[in-house]
Write a protein that holds these residues in place. Structure first.
Motif, short mmCIF file in Angstrom:
data_model
loop_
_atom_site.label_atom_id
_atom_site.label_comp_id
_atom_site.label_asym_id
_atom_site.label_seq_id
_atom_site.Cartn_x
_atom_site.Cartn_y
_atom_site.Cartn_z
N GLU A 1 0.86 -1.19 0.00
CA GLU A 1 0.00 0.00 0.00
C GLU A 1 0.89 1.24 0.00
O GLU A 1 1.84 1.32 0.78
CB GLU A 1 -0.89 0.00 1.25
CG GLU A 1 -1.81 1.19 1.31
CD GLU A 1 -2.98 0.97 2.26
OE1 GLU A 1 -2.94 0.02 3.05
OE2 GLU A 1 -3.92 1.76 2.21
N LEU A 2 0.61 2.18 -0.88
CA LEU A 2 1.47 3.37 -1.01
C LEU A 2 0.62 4.63 -1.14
O LEU A 2 -0.45 4.60 -1.77
CB LEU A 2 2.34 3.27 -2.27
CG LEU A 2 3.35 2.13 -2.35
CD1 LEU A 2 3.81 1.95 -3.79
CD2 LEU A 2 4.52 2.43 -1.44
N ILE A 3 1.14 5.71 -0.59
CA ILE A 3 0.50 7.01 -0.82
C ILE A 3 1.13 7.61 -2.07
O ILE A 3 2.35 7.70 -2.18
CB ILE A 3 0.70 7.93 0.39
CG1 ILE A 3 -0.14 7.39 1.56
CG2 ILE A 3 0.28 9.36 0.05
CD1 ILE A 3 0.02 8.16 2.84
N GLY B 1 -6.64 17.17 3.39
CA GLY B 1 -7.18 16.03 4.16
C GLY B 1 -7.58 14.83 3.33
O GLY B 1 -8.24 13.91 3.84
N VAL B 2 -7.22 14.81 2.07
CA VAL B 2 -7.58 13.67 1.19
C VAL B 2 -6.33 13.22 0.44
O VAL B 2 -5.61 14.04 -0.13
CB VAL B 2 -8.68 14.06 0.17
CG1 VAL B 2 -9.07 12.85 -0.68
CG2 VAL B 2 -9.90 14.64 0.85
N TRP B 3 -6.09 11.90 0.46
CA TRP B 3 -4.88 11.34 -0.17
C TRP B 3 -5.23 10.41 -1.33
O TRP B 3 -6.24 9.71 -1.28
CB TRP B 3 -4.06 10.58 0.88
CG TRP B 3 -3.55 11.49 1.94
CD1 TRP B 3 -4.20 11.81 3.11
CD2 TRP B 3 -2.34 12.25 1.94
NE1 TRP B 3 -3.46 12.71 3.83
CE2 TRP B 3 -2.30 13.00 3.14
CE3 TRP B 3 -1.27 12.35 1.05
CZ2 TRP B 3 -1.25 13.85 3.46
CZ3 TRP B 3 -0.21 13.20 1.38
CH2 TRP B 3 -0.21 13.94 2.57
N HIS B 4 -4.37 10.44 -2.34
CA HIS B 4 -4.46 9.47 -3.44
C HIS B 4 -3.58 8.29 -3.04
O HIS B 4 -2.39 8.44 -2.83
CB HIS B 4 -3.97 10.15 -4.73
CG HIS B 4 -3.87 9.22 -5.90
ND1 HIS B 4 -3.54 9.66 -7.16
CD2 HIS B 4 -4.05 7.88 -6.03
CE1 HIS B 4 -3.52 8.63 -7.99
NE2 HIS B 4 -3.82 7.55 -7.34
N VAL B 5 -4.22 7.12 -2.92
CA VAL B 5 -3.54 5.92 -2.40
C VAL B 5 -3.66 4.80 -3.43
O VAL B 5 -4.64 4.72 -4.17
CB VAL B 5 -4.22 5.48 -1.07
CG1 VAL B 5 -3.60 4.21 -0.53
CG2 VAL B 5 -4.14 6.60 -0.03
N VAL B 6 -2.65 3.92 -3.47
CA VAL B 6 -2.77 2.71 -4.29
C VAL B 6 -2.54 1.49 -3.39
O VAL B 6 -1.66 1.51 -2.53
CB VAL B 6 -1.78 2.70 -5.48
CG1 VAL B 6 -0.34 2.83 -5.05
CG2 VAL B 6 -1.96 1.45 -6.34
N VAL B 7 -3.37 0.47 -3.58
CA VAL B 7 -3.19 -0.80 -2.88
C VAL B 7 -3.02 -1.88 -3.92
O VAL B 7 -3.80 -1.96 -4.88
CB VAL B 7 -4.42 -1.19 -2.02
CG1 VAL B 7 -4.03 -2.22 -0.97
CG2 VAL B 7 -5.08 -0.01 -1.39
#
Ligand SMILES: C[S@@+](CC[C@H](N)C(=O)[O-])C[C@H]1O[C@@H](n2cnc3c(N)ncnc32)[C@H](O)[C@@H]1O
Length: 280
Positions: A258-260, A267-273
């Protein structure tokens, strides 16, 4: 690169300090993004009256053919719609990690903050595996997999304009023997149970596409699931939502990584799992 920037900034300041009110000189952009020969400048509203001249000076000193004003990215196709401040040709070829990306920077998103992810995708791909890129753009994430790892890629892109660059990029990078592009909504893509790996490089509503990704994936496959997540829901999200929807469709899941990617909004992040899925 840093050294060049250090030289460029004083030169730009020096030229414009003769033309701008002194209090505005300090508000000149200290950072910019260069994509191929096109520059994207964040300009504060107080510089409005001088925007064309400022853009011209940045273009001349840095060596760009066109300058755009950074604005909002939005809509289903994640279009940029940036204002052209200097020059007219907004189409360019950006070279990154040995990949040639041709695109119209005024219309198509190409985020410098996603560079690590584009490089990472070239590392995780395996020769000969079948990758389905559900939100291909101009080949942002899947070109590196085909070029550097010899993965076979099916790239799906809904916007006809972005699709035209995707097709050109397949040619430009010489991967027509292993990369095929479809101009369609990925929900209409007929392939089922075919992919070793599925890319879901999209934000905001990506969870709505999880059932389709599962139907494209083989009984055992890896899915790279991107989404935007409010900070207060992290670190449980976005994996919990993926896991729940996968379970409803008869799949077990294992979180591999899991990475940011970047901050998307306050207050909002784009994340990949990265998720391995297994059909029960
Ligand atoms: C934000 S761009 C991202 C490109 C790349 N995947 C990345 O992560 O850097 C997403 C792309 O998906 C396309 N898109 C949006 N909805 C789609 C859909 N339902 N089917 C196929 N493409 C879609 C948009 O037009 C856009 O080019």
């Amino acid at each position: 690169m840093a050294k060049r920037t250090q030289l460029i900034k004083p030169r730009i300041r020096e030229i414009l300090s003769h033309e701008l009110p002194p209090e505005l000189v300090n508000t000149l952009p200290k950072h910019w993004v260069q994509i191929g020969e096109v520059l994207i400048l964040p300009l504060r509203p107080e510089l409005e009256a001088y925007k064309h001249r400022i853009a011209e000076v940045y273009a001349r000193v840095i060596g760009a053919k066109t300058v755009l004003r950074k604005g909002r990215i939005g809509g289903e196709f994640r279009e940029t719609n940036y204002e052209v401040l200097y020059g007219s040709d907004t189409v360019t070829v950006h070279v990154e990690n040995g990949i040639k990306y041709k695109l119209d920077v005024a219309k198509i998103m190409f985020s410098p903050a996603n560079v690590k992810e584009r490089v990472r995708m070239a590392e995780v791909a395996k020769p000969g595996e079948l990758v389905v890129d559900m939100f291909a753009g101009v080949g942002h994430l899947s070109l590196p997999m085909a070029v550097h790892k010899g993965a076979r890629v099916i790239a799906i892109e809904k916007s006809p304009y972005t699709f035209s660059f995707l097709v050109e990029n397949i040619e430009l990078n010489g991967v027509w023997d292993r990369m095929t592009a479809y101009n369609m909504d990925n929900r209409d893509f007929p392939g089922e149970n075919i992919a070793d790996r599925v890319l879901m490089g999209y934000v905001v509503t990506t969870h709505e596409f999880i059932p389709k990704a599962l139907s494209i994936a083989k009984d055992e496959a890896v899915i790279h699931y991107h989404n935007t997540v409010p900070e207060r829901l992290m670190p449980k999200e976005p994996f919990e939502t993926f896991q729940r929807i996968a379970k409803e469709h008869g799949y077990e899941t294992e979180k591999l990584n899991e990475l940011i990617i970047k901050r998307y909004a306050p207050g909002v992040w784009h994340v990949v799992v990265d998720v391995r899925v297994y059909k029960r």
